[in-house]
Structure formats: C-alpha cells, structure tokens
Design an enzyme around this catalytic site. Structure first.
Site, short mmCIF file in Angstrom:
data_model
loop_
_atom_site.label_atom_id
_atom_site.label_comp_id
_atom_site.label_asym_id
_atom_site.label_seq_id
_atom_site.Cartn_x
_atom_site.Cartn_y
_atom_site.Cartn_z
CG HIS A 82 7.53 -29.16 12.29
ND1 HIS A 82 6.27 -30.56 11.75
CD2 HIS A 82 7.76 -29.10 11.00
CE1 HIS A 82 6.75 -30.58 9.98
NE2 HIS A 82 7.41 -29.30 9.76
CG ASP A 117 11.25 -27.65 8.87
OD1 ASP A 117 10.68 -27.89 10.22
OD2 ASP A 117 10.84 -29.35 8.72
CD GLU A 118 7.55 -29.61 6.11
OE1 GLU A 118 6.93 -30.16 4.86
OE2 GLU A 118 7.67 -30.20 6.74
CB VAL A 119 6.33 -21.39 8.94
CG1 VAL A 119 5.44 -21.14 10.38
CG2 VAL A 119 7.78 -21.90 9.69
CD GLU A 123 12.19 -24.41 5.12
OE1 GLU A 123 13.44 -24.81 5.47
OE2 GLU A 123 11.02 -25.70 5.27
#
Lengths: 537, 537
Positions: free
Chosen positions: B272, B332-334, B385
């Site tokens: 992000h 988050d969300e890597v 995460e």
C-alpha cells in the site's frame, strides 16, 4: 481530425477509438481537459484552439434569430452557461487575436417557443460550429438551443495557465429517444424544494428532459390541493413544513421549463394510496377481519360512485396545475387482500360477473379512471400492470415497463407488438445500490434490446431512471443519483453504437467532476480526484 | 419509574421492555421526543419534567470541581452543548418555578486532564443526576464529562409548545470497550478538512473516541512531511490543494481532543505504498519483467538499509506530530509478485535461508520496522496479517482483525489466546453497501462473540467502523457513514445485553434526526421524516 475525448487507457479502461467520431489522439493536456457527456451524434474537432476571455466573450442572439432578449428561456440560459464557463475565473483583461469573441445563438423556426413548454414532440436537435471569430449554435427552437449551450459549455477547458480554451469543432446533435426521465419520490421522504431544484439543474447538465414527480404515495401526501386541502393537511408528514404549496409546484414547473424539462406528476391509484385516506372520507376500501371491519384500509374503493366523483374533481385540478400533456396514473402493485375481505366488494364481484378474478375489478376501476382523465384532454402514462391486465387504453397511452419478471425484454416486445408507446425503467432502479461500479450495468442496458420489428422499436420513446424514496432524503439523494443517472442519460441521448465502457469511464469521471464544480455533489466512480473537490459536506 | 425510551412498536419494531432499564411506558409525547444513543449502562427516569429556559439555564463548573474556566475542553463543550440544546429556539424570557436552572459539572479527581490527551486508559465514566433545581454531572475528569454532556443534551426534548423539557433522571454510565473507532481513508480520495471535522463532530455525538486516520496509501500521499516534503509534493493528488499541512494536522488533533477523541494515524507499509515511491528514491522494490526492470514498483524494498534509514527518520517525525501513544503500522495485503520477480530480492532470500517463503521476508521487514517505531516510545497497532505471519510483537501490540476468512471469531480467539490485545473491524467495513437496512447486521455483530476464556474476552479492547475510500469523497462520505456507524457506537459503548433491534430502530431513527438537526447529513434508516429536515444539499 482529432479525438478530443479522453481515449487514453485509465484504470478500468482501454478505450477504443472507432469510426469518424473518434479520429485520433490529441496531446495529453487536451485529453485531460475535455469530455462531452452525453456524447453528441456527430462530432468533428481539430487541435486548433481559441481562447475565451470573460472580459470580452459574449453569448448573443444571432441577427437572423427568431428569438431575442424577450426570450427568457434563452436569457436565463445565457447567464447560466456564462457562469458555468467563467464562474471560477478571475477576469482576464487583455483580449488576444486568437480569442473566440462570441457564441451566436440562432433560432431558425418562426416560433422559438420561448413561452411554451417542451413536449414529447419537441425538436431538441442543434448544430454547433466553433470557429474564429464566432461560434454559431443553430437550433429550430429554444429547446434545442438549451441542449447546444450545455454542449458548448462542456467543450470549454482550462489550459495550464487557467485560461479557458475551446477547440475548433463541428457538432450536429439530436437525441436518440424523445423521453429521457428521472423519477423522484417525495412521499417516502419529503424532499425540500432546494433538493428538487438542484436535481433539475443536474438533469439539464445531462440533457434529461422529463421530471417524473412521484409526488404522493402510501406514506405521505405532500401535494397541497386547492380543491381538497385536507389531503395534505391530514396526509402529509407535517401540514406546513412537509408540503408542496401551489407556489412551490409552480416554481418547480418553471425552473424545469427554463431547462427544457417536462414535469409529469404521478398520482398513483388505486393502490399506493394509504395517505389519501386520511383526508378523504370513504375513499379507501375498509378491510375486514372476519365479519367486521378491522380498522385498516386497502386500495381506493372501486364500487362507490363517490370515489369516481372525487377522482373527477381531483384530476380536473391536476390537469390545470400541471401543463404537460401527460399525467402518470400509476396502477401498479394493487394488493387484493383487502378487497377480498370486504363483503360489499364480494357482492359487487358477483353482480359484475367477475368471479374471483380481482384483476377484473382493478381493470374496472382503472378503466373508469382513464375515462375521467381522458376527459381532461390529458394523455396518460401507466405502469405495465395496467397493460398486462388488459385494460382498454387510448392509442397514445405510454406503458411504463418496470418489472424484473418476466424479463423486461419480453414485456417491451409485447407492449410494442400491441402498438403502444413504451418506456423502460427496469434496469434503472437507482434506489437499488450495491458495492462497486454499478454504473456499468446501468450503462449497458438498452431499451431497444428486444426481439421485434423496426416498427416496434420505434414505439420505444425512451426510459427513466427511478430513485424510489424508501432510503433517500435530502441527506443522501443527490450523490446517490449522480453520476449513476448520467449513465442512463447517455444511453438515451447518444447513438446506439456508443457502448464502449472504457471510453465512457474516462468521460464520465470528468463529467462528474464538472458536476461537482457546478455545485452538484455527484459521487465518485472510483479512486481519484477532481481539481475542485466538493466543498459542501 | 418510567421508560423514557421509545418502546412503542413502529414499522419494523416490536420493542421489549425488560429489566429495570425499561420500566414502563410514558405518554406518547415523551416517547416521541426522547431517545438516547448509545444507551447508558444504568438509567432511571420518571415522568416528572422540568423546563429549561435559554434565558436562565446555564452549564457551570460545580463549586467542588477541580476544573474551572481555564479548562478549555469543558468551556468549549459547555458552549457546544448549550447550542445543541437551544440553538433553534427563540429565547423564552419568563422563568418558571419548575425550571431546571443549571447543570453543574463536577470533576472529582485532582487532575481534570484539561490539557492532556485521551488515551486507551482514560476513564470515561460519569454520573448524571437531573433534579430540581440543578442537574449534576459528576466525572473523574474532563473526558467523562464530555460523554455526560452528550447524554444530557440527548435527554432534552421539546414539548408541543416548543419548550425544552427534561425529565427527572439518574444515570450511571461507562463504556463497555475502551477503543471505539472510526477509520477514514484520505488517500483513495482526498477528504477536505471540513469533512474530517464534521465527522469528528458526529463521532462525539455517538461517543466514539478514536479517529483512525488512514492518511496515505497507494493512490496518494496527502500528508505533508516536514522531513520529507517530496512525499506529498510528488505523491499527493495535487501538491497544494490536496494535502494536509502541519497546521491542518494540528487542527484535526486539537478538534478531536476537544471531543475526547484520539487521533491514531496509519502509515501502512510495506504494501500500500505506491504513492511513497514518487517522493523517495529507491524506497520501493523495482519489479522485473524477465531479466530487466519493468518500470513498475512493488512494496517497500526490504533488502536495502536505506529503506530502514528512511523509516527511522520518517517515524521520528510522525511520533512527534501525533501525540497519541499508538501508531497504526498497517502491514496488510503485501503482494509478493514484485519481490518474486526481482533478482536481488531472490538472492537475499537465499542468503537469509527464507527458501521461497516470502512471508518470511515480509516478517523480516516488519520486525525491523517495529523495532524502529518502538524506539520512538510509541505503541503500535497492526492489521492481523502481521500476527498471522508470526512476527515477534511487543506485549502491548494491538492486533486489528479485519479479514472475512477465516471467520473473524476464530481469529479473535487465536489472537487473544496468544495474549494480545485485539480490536474488531470485519463486520464493520461500512464502505460495503447493499440495498435495505444493513445497519441491523452491523448492530448484531459483537466483538466478544467467540469461544474463549474470560481472560481472552478481556483482551478485546473494542473495534472500529471502517469507511475505505474507493467510492467515497466529500460528496457522499457523511451520509454513507451515519447513522450506520452509530450501530457500531452502541455495540461498543452499551451493555452486552442491549441487543433489541426493534427498540434500537426507534431510538436510532430519532438519533439520526438529532444528528440532522445538528447539521450532519445522516441518511434515513427507512421511510419517515424528521421534524427538521437536512437543509444542505
């Protein structure tokens, strides 16, 4: 020839330039600045740019025009569009040779229709030529000129120095469909006048031409009737703060007229009338629980002469208050359970030989109502159930298709096969929301996408985006409607072949920023920003 | 003892009056006028009513109070709540015997905390006693007094003559959870300061106490850093119009402090971060296409010391700009695809013995980042995460649960079993919209509804309603958030047993009208009206 539209791929979108409409790319600057919505029917533009100075530029009546300063529709529109174009700019004093000095507005018919109202037959076509030193907008009447002024204002873009530019352009434009409407519902929630006017403003920016005013329903009766003042006195959410006075209604109609928008009121009967019952004794059917009245009421009582006497008086008033040639009479979703419970109705069913088919009773009512309204010389629109139930209809009746089942394509085919004009709303119930870019499906729906002859297709007069009011009021209506309704606007105005979602995305994202800049809180399509963000709340 | 809450059945709702909280019905007038939201922990009220006159009523510091006129938090709050109560009323000159003449605010601890900031440990409890001739609000500190003032203002209702009334009442109140937050995202769309402040205002009306400011992300970097000005200069949508200056940030923090709201900024890494790469050379990982760089960039480059040097400097600044004890570090969300494509990263993976497990590389980065931030003496919050990947965390780390799969109940159980504080957002992603009354499911979710010991349940510090910014900006954010976020507010403040949806509907419908009256365009729950409709657009 250059493509002025933002064709560059962006996020969702790989735009395809096709046909003569989209010739080639111009430099990035221009791509970012210009976007027309809805896209004109014929459009040619070059990279030659002229500047517009607020100090010198004018919108004027062409010498040859049949309209002049006494045409208030045009005078108001000149001022409005001048403000849209120059509103946020400081005045630039120096005038350059390359400036566009004026836009001449040339009304070509003998009657510019300045004092009239738009209608289903109105010619909204226009031709716009932008060249040195003057641009010329030609239209048969003031209504076409309004559409052309909107297009002209959309052609103007700011360069890097904040100066206003417009490219050499030729446009020839007309709507694909004659009826391009928005339904707002002022019964589930009362909509303050300000909200209605703002949305009429937004409609004009999108070339919509019908405001379908679903003004009353079960929940409240905000229309203040001169003949039956108790209707709003007892049926509105509040008798003073939550009503539309005769003056409010006049203002809506005039504000709409100035923008080439028809106002078609809907007074839906015999269902959806709970609020009517508060003000008119014996209008609604008393429901029974066993052998005694339950205290609740159902649809309009179709077996009493007094019901028809009331409707005669009421629609006499409506036919004079609203100048449009059409009234929407509703006729949808009649719940038979109350009629079934009532012994007097049961008796009447037997007398009439209707058996247990209550849709026959519904048709009996609607038939009489239509005759009453026809006597006022108005045409009528009705929801599809009236057609489905086999009611005898005048040839010019417009059937409004809204149901999801059976498929609307089948319904459109049936209605047009029977020779009736029809308009579509099924895919455009914008009150229904979901997460993500739902404008895409709204955009893809086409009212002529059904199996039928050319003659049948020609009976499709257009469509309406409907924003039913259960979950919207002044707090959230405008961003929920725009720019989702803009997707309907292009479908109904532009050529059938204009279907490229990627190209539409880019133009629509810019069009919504233009609406924001003009004060309309149109919500974003997706991530990104506007040069000027909304500054309300 | 009487039930002041609107318990009468209405539309959706058959309310159940249970326990001592809801004693009995009072007359309809009162039912219509009063509704508390969120409902206090303990509450007793009688039908005895006092009048409040704007000419005579005062909010004052109690004689025994440790706070006085130098307490700006309270002085501002006195003015604010006086205006909420009397703002729309003409002054009533005559003072009657039955009037309530004042509300005394009594701060009981030696330190009223007037110059501090609220924290996770803040005692927000208060006691409110409304009786002749004075009402008394007792709280340990200014923060509890703020909550009590909101409750006091909600107790006041207008009678038929427009006079303000308040009933004899005893309230003892405190929050169920210490962390009650709202996440706003100012990266997907820039949110003008005015919008952020309005929503802080609305948060105070709902007793929220944390503004989780997801301030930057892939799409834009509006935070203006004094240490690294290029971050916003090159990473914001626009370097001047779409940034938060140091002064803007200060103003948000102070405006929030005045309302007992903590501001926790989120600077999410290593994913992000696309917008960060514009301003900081070599911060992001270059992605490869085959054997050569593709020109695009992935997450923060975890193998360069320069990345950590930058983070050290950057978070040093952040830790001084934001006074709260916690920073949200994201995590988050890597997306691993870019790392996988990069030959230098591949080499590093081999060196470190990570094999092909890129979550180990992610943990390697996060571990170093956490150490950097820990050195600033701040605590940290992270998305789930970071915990899921087994990163070593300080004992006071707060794990933010947001994923839908596996079930959030299982995740809450796991996180608390490991001894960490946790907060819930999964059921409260308010950016996800659907047609109808989705507030009901929002209301029903409970962060302690998982299988675990009492000790585990105690580790749940609360939750946050998240409004991610892909589809919202200044045009539609506020009505989309409110009153849906109010459902979260009651879940996090009121007793666990407060779960009656019918009762909540009635109170919430009135609470949203109260927000509308106070200038917040909170959208309607369903059909109906407010006495004073929203008058913006």
């Amino acid at each position: 020839m250059y493509c002025l539209l933002k064709c560059a791929p962006l996020i969702l979108a790989v735009a395809v330039c096709h046909g003569w409409l989209f010739g080639d790319f111009v430099r990035k600057q221009e791509l970012n600045e210009i976007s027309l919505w809805p896209i004109p029917q014929k459009f040619q533009s070059s990279a030659v740019a002229f500047k517009l100075s607020p100090a010198s530029f004018q919108i004027v009546h062409a010498k040859q025009s049949s309209a002049g300063p006494s045409c208030s529709i045009l005078e108001n529109a000149f001022r409005r569009y001048f403000e849209y174009v120059f509103g946020d700019l400081k005045s630039r004093k120096k005038v350059y040779d390359s400036d566009l000095v004026e836009l001449q507005v040339w009304i070509t018919s003998a009657d510019p229709e300045c004092d009239g109202y738009p209608s289903l037959q109105t010619d909204e076509s226009y031709e716009l030529s932008v060249d040195e030193p003057s641009a010329v907008l030609k239209a048969a009447n003031a209504w076409g000129a309004l559409r052309g002024l909107e297009t002209f204002s959309q052609l103007v873009y700011e360069d890097d120095y904040g100066a206003n530019n417009i490219n050499k352009t030729e446009i020839s434009d007309f709507p694909r469909f004659a009826h391009r409407g928005i339904l707002l519902d002022s019964s589930r929630h009362f909509l303050p006048l300000k909200v209605i006017l703002a949305n009429l403003e937004a409609m004009a920016m999108n070339k919509f031409n019908v405001f379908h005013w679903h003004i009353v329903d079960d929940q409240s009766f905000p229309y203040m009737s001169r003949t039956f003042p108790d209707l709003s006195q007892k049926g509105a959410y509040h008798p003073f703060t939550h009503v539309y006075t005769p003056s409010d209604v006049k203002m809506v109609i005039e504000f709409a007229r100035m923008r080439g928008i028809r106002v078609i009121p809907e007074f839906d009967t015999p269902g959806h009338t709970r609020s009517w019952g508060n003000g008119i004794k014996d209008l609604l059917t008393p429901c029974y629980s066993g052998s005694s009245p339950s205290g609740t009421f159902g649809p309009v009582n179709p077996i009493l002469n007094s019901s028809y006497d009331f409707m005669t008086e009421f629609f006499k008033e409506i036919s004079t208050v609203f100048p449009d040639a059409y009234i929407h009479l509703g006729g949808d979703e009649v719940d038979f359970s109350c009629w079934k419970s009532n012994p007097d109705i049961q008796k009447f069913m037997v007398q009439q030989g209707f058996g247990t088919d209550y849709s026959k009773l519904e048709s009996f009512y609607v038939q009489r109502l239509l005759d009453i309204v026809a006597a006022t010389k108005k045409g009528y629109m009705v929801w599809q159930e009236v057609f489905d139930n086999g009611v005898k209809l005048k040839a010019d009746t417009q059937i409004h298709v809204w149901k999801e089942r059976p498929q609307y394509q089948d319904e459109m085919a049936k209605v047009t096969a029977a020779g009736f004009n029809t308009l579509l709303s099924t895919p455009w119930y914008l009150n229904r929301i979901s997460y993500g870019q739902d404008w895409v499906n709204i955009y893809k729906a086409d009212p002529q996408n059904f199996t039928g002859t050319d003659a049948q297709k020609k009976l499709v007069i257009g469509g309406e985006a409907c924003l039913w009011g259960e979950y919207v009021d002044a707090t959230n209506l405008t961003p929920r409607l725009w720019p989702r309704a803009s997707a309907v606007a292009e479908r109904l105005w532009s050529d059938k072949s204009v279907t490229d979602v990627g190209n539409a995305y880019n133009r629509l994202a810019q069009h919504r920023c233009r609406m924001v800049k003009r004060g309309i809180p149109a919500e974003p399509l997706f991530v990104g920003h506007c040069r000027q963000e909304y500054m309300g709340l």
